[in-house]
Motif scaffolding. Structure first.
Motif, short mmCIF file in Angstrom:
data_model
loop_
_atom_site.label_atom_id
_atom_site.label_comp_id
_atom_site.label_asym_id
_atom_site.label_seq_id
_atom_site.Cartn_x
_atom_site.Cartn_y
_atom_site.Cartn_z
N SER A 193 35.67 21.23 21.76
CA SER A 193 35.83 22.61 22.06
C SER A 193 37.20 22.97 21.77
CB SER A 193 35.79 22.60 23.63
OG SER A 193 36.43 21.59 24.43
N LYS A 231 39.28 17.85 22.67
CA LYS A 231 39.12 18.17 24.08
C LYS A 231 37.56 18.36 23.91
CE LYS A 231 39.62 21.41 27.66
NZ LYS A 231 40.40 23.05 27.96
N GLU A 232 36.80 17.83 24.85
CA GLU A 232 35.49 18.11 25.30
C GLU A 232 35.58 19.06 26.70
OE1 GLU A 232 33.88 14.09 25.33
OE2 GLU A 232 32.77 14.67 23.12
N LYS A 233 35.34 18.29 27.81
CA LYS A 233 35.62 19.09 28.99
C LYS A 233 37.17 18.69 29.18
CE LYS A 233 34.56 19.28 33.95
NZ LYS A 233 33.66 18.72 34.89
N ASN A 234 37.70 17.38 28.98
CA ASN A 234 39.26 17.10 29.13
C ASN A 234 39.45 16.47 27.74
OD1 ASN A 234 39.53 17.71 31.94
ND2 ASN A 234 38.29 15.92 32.39
N THR A 257 37.77 11.31 26.82
CA THR A 257 38.12 12.42 27.06
C THR A 257 38.22 12.91 28.33
OG1 THR A 257 35.73 13.14 26.66
CG2 THR A 257 37.33 13.59 24.88
N GLN A 258 39.29 12.18 29.13
CA GLN A 258 39.49 12.24 30.50
C GLN A 258 40.57 12.68 30.93
OE1 GLN A 258 38.50 7.78 30.90
NE2 GLN A 258 40.42 7.77 32.23
#
Length: 409
Positions: free
Chosen positions: A284, A298-301, A315-316
Motif C-alpha cells: 500500500s 507498508k501493508e497495514k503497518n 510489517t508491524q
C-alpha cells in the motif's frame, strides 16, 4: 667523552573521536543514547535538543545552556532561548536580543543585518533592506546583499532569486547558474531542472534542454535518474533530459540501489533502470532503499524488505507519528540510516537493527535521529628523546595546521 642526555617530555596529545548520540525521552526526562543501546547521558533534563558540533542545548531552571558529550556544562545555562550549533556558531537569545556565539560561548559580531540567520555549510544569510547576502563563520562578508531570495544550502549549493528569476550559487557566493528561470531545482552533478518560458527542462553547461512533454520534474537525488510527470503519469528522465523510463506510473519515488518505488493503481512495487519489476506491486506504500539494502514497505503497518523483495522485518511498525512529523522528515528519515531505523510500536519509539532486533531492547516516549558528535580526548605520554647520530644539517618540519572546517523552493 660525550655525555648522552635523555630528555623526558610530557606530551599532551589531543585527537577527535567521532560518535553518534540520539536524544530520547524516558519517564518525562530527556537523555542521550549511544548506538550500542546504552545511555551516554542518563535522562535527567526537562527540555533538551540533539547534539550538533559536539554540543547539545539543555534547559536548567528556565534557562538554556550547552553540555558536551560527557554531560558536563560547556556553556552555562544563561540564555532565554537557543538554536542549534552549525559550523561552530549558534544563535542565542539573552537580554531581549539575539546574538551569535561560538563553541566557547563567546559573542561573535556579525556584519549589519536586519535579522540573524542560522549557519549551514559554513555560511549564513545577512539581510539588509530587501536584499540578502552571505557571511562565513568568521563573520566576514562573502557576498554583499544582492539577491531577493536565497534558499537554504543543500550539498553546497543554494537557489537564489532576483526579479522573480531563479539561479544557483555555491557557498562562496559564485553564480553557478545565472538567475534566468521561472523555477529551478537542486544542483546535482552539474545539472538542475528548471522552467523557462513555461517549458520544463534541464540546465547543463549553461544550456537549457527541454524535456519533452514534462509538466513537473522532481529533484535528482542519489542516482542519475529522476522522476517526472507527463500527461498525469510518472516516468524517469536522465541527466540529458531523455525519458529513460516512459511515464506510465501513477506515482513514483527516487532510485536508490538501482531500485525505485512505483505505484500502479493503489499498489507499490520496485523497478530497475530498465523498467523491469524486480519486486511486484503488492504494497500500500513503499519508500526508497537505504544504503544497507533495506527499504520500508507498508501493508497495514510498516516493515522492511531486502533487494530481492524478501520481507526481513515484519510489517508491524510505524515510521511517522502524524502529518506534522511527516512534514519534518525526509524520505531517508523513514528508513535505515547508518545501520539503524527509527520506528514506532504501540505508542513508543525505538531503533531497529537490520536483523529486526530492538536496540538495547528499549522503547521511549520520544526518540530523535542519531546525530554525529565530535569529542576531544587527551592522552598524556612520556616521550624519550634518544641519542641521535651527528649530521651536518638538520631539517626542521613545521607543524601543519588544518583549517577548521533547511528546504526546497
Amino acid at each position: 667523552m660525550k655525555k648522552t642526555l635523555i630528555f623526558l617530555l610530557l606530551c599532551s596529545i589531543q585527537f577527535v573521536n567521532s560518535q553518534e548520540l540520539a536524544l530520547i525521552r524516558k519517564n518525562g526526562k530527556y537523555g542521550y543514547l549511544t548506538k550500542e543501546g546504552t545511555f551516554r547521558i542518563e535522562p535527567q533534563y526537562k527540555s533538551a535538543k540533539s547534539f550538533f558540533d559536539g554540543l547539545a542545548a539543555v534547559e536548567e531552571n528556565g534557562k538554556w545552556g550547552f553540555i558536551d558529550t560527557k554531560g558536563a556544562w560547556a556553556i552555562p545555562a544563561t540564555f532565554d532561548n537557543v538554536k542549534d550549533f552549525n559550523s561552530g556558531i549558534c544563535i542565542v537569545y539573552k537580554d531581549k536580543k539575539w546574538a551569535y556565539i561560538n563553541i566557547k560561548g563567546e559573542v561573535q559580531i556579525a556584519p549589519p543585518s536586519d535579522k540573524l540567520f542560522d549557519f549551514e555549510d559554513g555560511v549564513a544569510f545577512i539581510k539588509q533592506g530587501n536584499k540578502i547576502g552571505l557571511i562565513n563563520s568568521k563573520m566576514a562578508t562573502l557576498l554583499e546583499p544582492k539577491y531577493d531570495v536565497i534558499k537554504p544550502f543543500e550539498n553546497g549549493f543554494a537557489r537564489v532569486q532576483n526579479n522573480k528569476n531563479w539561479g544557483i550559487i555555491n557557498t562562496t557566493g559564485k553564480e553557478i547558474i545565472e538567475p534566468a528561470y521561472a523555477e529551478i531545482g537542486n544542483y546535482y552533478r552539474n545539472v538542475a531542472w528548471a522552467k523557462k518560458d513555461k517549458v520544463l527542462g534541464l540546465v547543463t553547461a549553461g544550456k537549457f534542454i527541454p524535456v519533452e512533454g514534462a509538466d513537473k520534474i522532481w529533484d535528482f537525488e542519489t542516482q542519475d535518474l529522476t522522476y517526472a510527470r507527463k500527461d498525469g503519469k510518472i516516468g524517469f528522465i536522465d541527466l540529458k533530459g531523455n525519458w529513460a523510463i516512459l511515464p506510465i506510473y501513477d506515482k513514483a519515488k527516487a532510485f536508490s540501489k538501482n531500485l525505485a518505488p512505483v505505484c500502479i493503481g493503489f499498489k507499490w512495487g520496485y523497478i530497475n533502470p530498465k523498467a523491469e519489476f524486480i519486486i511486484p506491486p503488492t504494497y500500500s506504500d513503499a519508500e526508497v532503499f537505504s544504503t544497507n539494502g533495506l527499504a520500508p514497505v507498508k501493508e497495514k503497518n510498516w516493515g522492511f524488505i531486502n533487494e530481492t523483495g524478501k520481507l526481513v522485518i515484519p510489517t508491524q511498525y510505524g515510521i511517522t507519528a502524524n502529518a506534522f512529523v511527516i512534514a519534518l522528515f525526509t524520505q531517508q528519515d523513514k528508513g535505515f540510516i547508518d545501520g539503524l531505523a527509527r520506528v514506532k510500536n504501540e505508542g513508543k519509539w525505538g531503533f531497529l537493527k537490520p536483523d529486526g532486533t530492538v536496540l538495547g531492547n528499549q522503547w521511549f516516549e520520544n526518540a530523535e535521529l542519531f546525530s554525529k558528535t565530535k569529542e576531544k580526548n587527551t592522552i598524556n605520554e612520556i616521550a624519550t628523546d634518544k641519542p641521535k647520530a651527528e649530521t651536518k644539517s638538520e631539517t626542521k618540519t613545521k607543524p601543519v595546521t588544518k583549517p577548521v572546517n533547511k528546504k526546497k523552493r
